[in-house]
Write an enzyme that holds these catalytic residues in place. Sequence first.
Site, PDB file in Angstrom:
ATOM      1  N   SER A 133      -2.247  -2.728  -1.168  1.00 54.14           N
ATOM      2  CA  SER A 133      -0.853  -3.125  -1.195  1.00 54.14           C
ATOM      3  C   SER A 133      -0.415  -3.436   0.229  1.00 54.14           C
ATOM      4  O   SER A 133      -0.578  -2.609   1.126  1.00 54.14           O
ATOM      5  CB  SER A 133      -0.027  -1.975  -1.781  1.00 54.14           C
ATOM      6  OG  SER A 133       1.346  -2.292  -1.742  1.00 54.14           O
ATOM      7  N   LYS A 159      -2.201  -7.213  -3.144  1.00 51.95           N
ATOM      8  CA  LYS A 159      -0.831  -7.148  -3.661  1.00 51.95           C
ATOM      9  C   LYS A 159       0.128  -7.310  -2.490  1.00 51.95           C
ATOM     10  O   LYS A 159      -0.001  -6.622  -1.477  1.00 51.95           O
ATOM     11  CB  LYS A 159      -0.611  -5.797  -4.355  1.00 51.95           C
ATOM     12  CG  LYS A 159       0.840  -5.434  -4.624  1.00 51.95           C
ATOM     13  CD  LYS A 159       0.927  -4.230  -5.542  1.00 51.95           C
ATOM     14  CE  LYS A 159       1.935  -3.207  -5.059  1.00 51.95           C
ATOM     15  NZ  LYS A 159       1.990  -2.032  -5.955  1.00 51.95           N
ATOM     16  N   LYS A 161       4.010  -7.047  -1.210  1.00 52.58           N
ATOM     17  CA  LYS A 161       5.384  -6.619  -1.463  1.00 52.58           C
ATOM     18  C   LYS A 161       6.293  -7.822  -1.212  1.00 52.58           C
ATOM     19  O   LYS A 161       6.104  -8.545  -0.212  1.00 52.58           O
ATOM     20  CB  LYS A 161       5.763  -5.467  -0.529  1.00 52.58           C
ATOM     21  CG  LYS A 161       4.996  -4.173  -0.794  1.00 52.58           C
ATOM     22  CD  LYS A 161       5.465  -3.484  -2.061  1.00 52.58           C
ATOM     23  CE  LYS A 161       4.880  -2.072  -2.170  1.00 52.58           C
ATOM     24  NZ  LYS A 161       5.334  -1.384  -3.399  1.00 52.58           N
ATOM     25  N   ASP A 187       4.788  -7.351  -5.827  1.00 50.51           N
ATOM     26  CA  ASP A 187       5.586  -6.192  -6.236  1.00 50.51           C
ATOM     27  C   ASP A 187       6.958  -6.285  -5.580  1.00 50.51           C
ATOM     28  O   ASP A 187       7.069  -6.282  -4.351  1.00 50.51           O
ATOM     29  CB  ASP A 187       4.888  -4.899  -5.799  1.00 50.51           C
ATOM     30  CG  ASP A 187       5.637  -3.643  -6.252  1.00 50.51           C
ATOM     31  OD1 ASP A 187       6.656  -3.766  -6.960  1.00 50.51           O
ATOM     32  OD2 ASP A 187       5.185  -2.530  -5.896  1.00 50.51           O
ATOM     33  N   GLU A 212       5.261  -7.296 -10.365  1.00 52.95           N
ATOM     34  CA  GLU A 212       5.549  -5.897 -10.653  1.00 52.95           C
ATOM     35  C   GLU A 212       7.028  -5.594 -10.389  1.00 52.95           C
ATOM     36  O   GLU A 212       7.550  -5.933  -9.327  1.00 52.95           O
ATOM     37  CB  GLU A 212       4.650  -5.046  -9.742  1.00 52.95           C
ATOM     38  CG  GLU A 212       4.784  -3.554  -9.899  1.00 52.95           C
ATOM     39  CD  GLU A 212       3.815  -2.814  -8.971  1.00 52.95           C
ATOM     40  OE1 GLU A 212       2.868  -3.448  -8.440  1.00 52.95           O
ATOM     41  OE2 GLU A 212       3.998  -1.605  -8.778  1.00 52.95           O
ATOM     42  N   ASP A 237       6.686  -0.678 -13.216  1.00 56.22           N
ATOM     43  CA  ASP A 237       6.345   0.503 -12.423  1.00 56.22           C
ATOM     44  C   ASP A 237       7.522   1.473 -12.566  1.00 56.22           C
ATOM     45  O   ASP A 237       7.531   2.337 -13.455  1.00 56.22           O
ATOM     46  CB  ASP A 237       6.107   0.068 -10.961  1.00 56.22           C
ATOM     47  CG  ASP A 237       5.925   1.220  -9.977  1.00 56.22           C
ATOM     48  OD1 ASP A 237       6.091   2.382 -10.350  1.00 56.22           O
ATOM     49  OD2 ASP A 237       5.618   0.954  -8.790  1.00 56.22           O
ATOM     50  N   LYS A 261       1.628   5.672 -12.495  1.00 62.22           N
ATOM     51  CA  LYS A 261       1.628   6.622 -11.384  1.00 62.22           C
ATOM     52  C   LYS A 261       1.885   7.996 -11.984  1.00 62.22           C
ATOM     53  O   LYS A 261       2.988   8.244 -12.515  1.00 62.22           O
ATOM     54  CB  LYS A 261       2.727   6.287 -10.373  1.00 62.22           C
ATOM     55  CG  LYS A 261       2.481   4.999  -9.605  1.00 62.22           C
ATOM     56  CD  LYS A 261       3.654   4.700  -8.687  1.00 62.22           C
ATOM     57  CE  LYS A 261       3.404   3.435  -7.879  1.00 62.22           C
ATOM     58  NZ  LYS A 261       4.645   3.001  -7.188  1.00 62.22           N
ATOM     59  N   GLY A 289      -0.090   3.650  -6.386  1.00 65.20           N
ATOM     60  CA  GLY A 289      -0.236   4.622  -5.311  1.00 65.20           C
ATOM     61  C   GLY A 289       1.112   4.967  -4.721  1.00 65.20           C
ATOM     62  O   GLY A 289       2.068   4.178  -4.817  1.00 65.20           O
TER      63      GLY A 289
HETATM   64 MG   LIG Z   1       5.361  -0.756  -7.448  1.00 65.62          MG
END
Ligand SMILES: [Mg+2]
Length: 366
Positions: A133, A159, A161, A187, A212, A237, A261, A289
């Site tokens: 990430s 991934k 952000k 995400d 996400e 998420d 998670k 994570g």
């Molecule tokens: Mg997330």
Amino acid sequence: MKITGIELRRIAMPLVAPFRTSFGTETARDVLLVRVVTPEAEGWGECVAMSEPLYSPEYVDGAAEAMRRFLIPALPDQADAQAAGRALAPFKGHRMAKAALETAVLDAQLRARGESLAAYLGAVADRVPCGVSIGIMGSIPELLDTVEGYLAQGYIRIKLKIQPGWDVAPVRAVRERFGPELPLQVDANAAYTLADAPHLARLDAFDLLLIEQPLADDDIVQHAALARRITTPICLDESIESAEHAAAAITLGACSIINVKPGRVGGYLEARRIHDLARAHGVALWCGGMLETGIGRAANVALAALPGFTLPGDTSASRRYFATDITPPFELNDGHLDVPTGPGIGVDPVPDILDEVTTSVEWITR
Ligand SMILES: [Mg+2]
């Protein structure tokens, strides 16, 4: 299994680099560890609540308070993980606190009988594929260098952000630079609203694995509406805090993928319920994570080895976040992490390292 005492230990872990998301920038991880002591074995759990209630309503001081004041006194004298889960259920919310406590009980229980968490949960793989990430960067060139560095380390999925103002351009740049074969996802950490649907549809051109949590935590219905307006698969998420939430989201068509998670959903037993439900409905899973140390990472890697976890997780190597982990470090091997095989979570803190990063210890006798 008689629980004789519980240790709440706070540790301060500097991050190797600041991690910026749509809700804030982290430079260090303030972690609450739980150690459950029984005559047969000890067990560890890591609370994934962050210092501030920005990802979710929980925060680490609050989790410690919930544990010492309500959750630990509620545990029965003789407790396995199932009994602990039932005893904690009447307390609303506080899932990250409950998860840490239940995991520590489960770890002690499994260590006492010599069974690994992976075997207990039903793992079918001995190693799991790893993604990474990547936080919001200051510039596109900086982002491209960062992606290149992680790909060189062997990560097999990237991934990014994203947030308003940092979405289409960085995705396009990564796609153009690293090609159409790179498994790529984004995400948003709840940074958009349904009014942004036309803008988010621009991401459809980049063949992402998923987007996400584009909308707010409690916008499950709006996620279903968004799913009809974009072709990129939606992964939830923050919205999924229980198997009931997962069932609602699946029924509504709010997501086709779930990021699991264990801390967010109240523990590994609930995570396995979500796994079974999602698998029965053809909804793909992967393990997220929360900047865990080796204690939390070990348990996540065990979960990620279940058959429904068909996408690479954010179960990165220890050094993605920490120069020195409190356990022997998890290291990438051909883009994968090995699933621990020892009893319980299969790893232990290194005492000297643990002491060095400890900021407080509280012992609660039962
Ligand atoms: Mg997330």
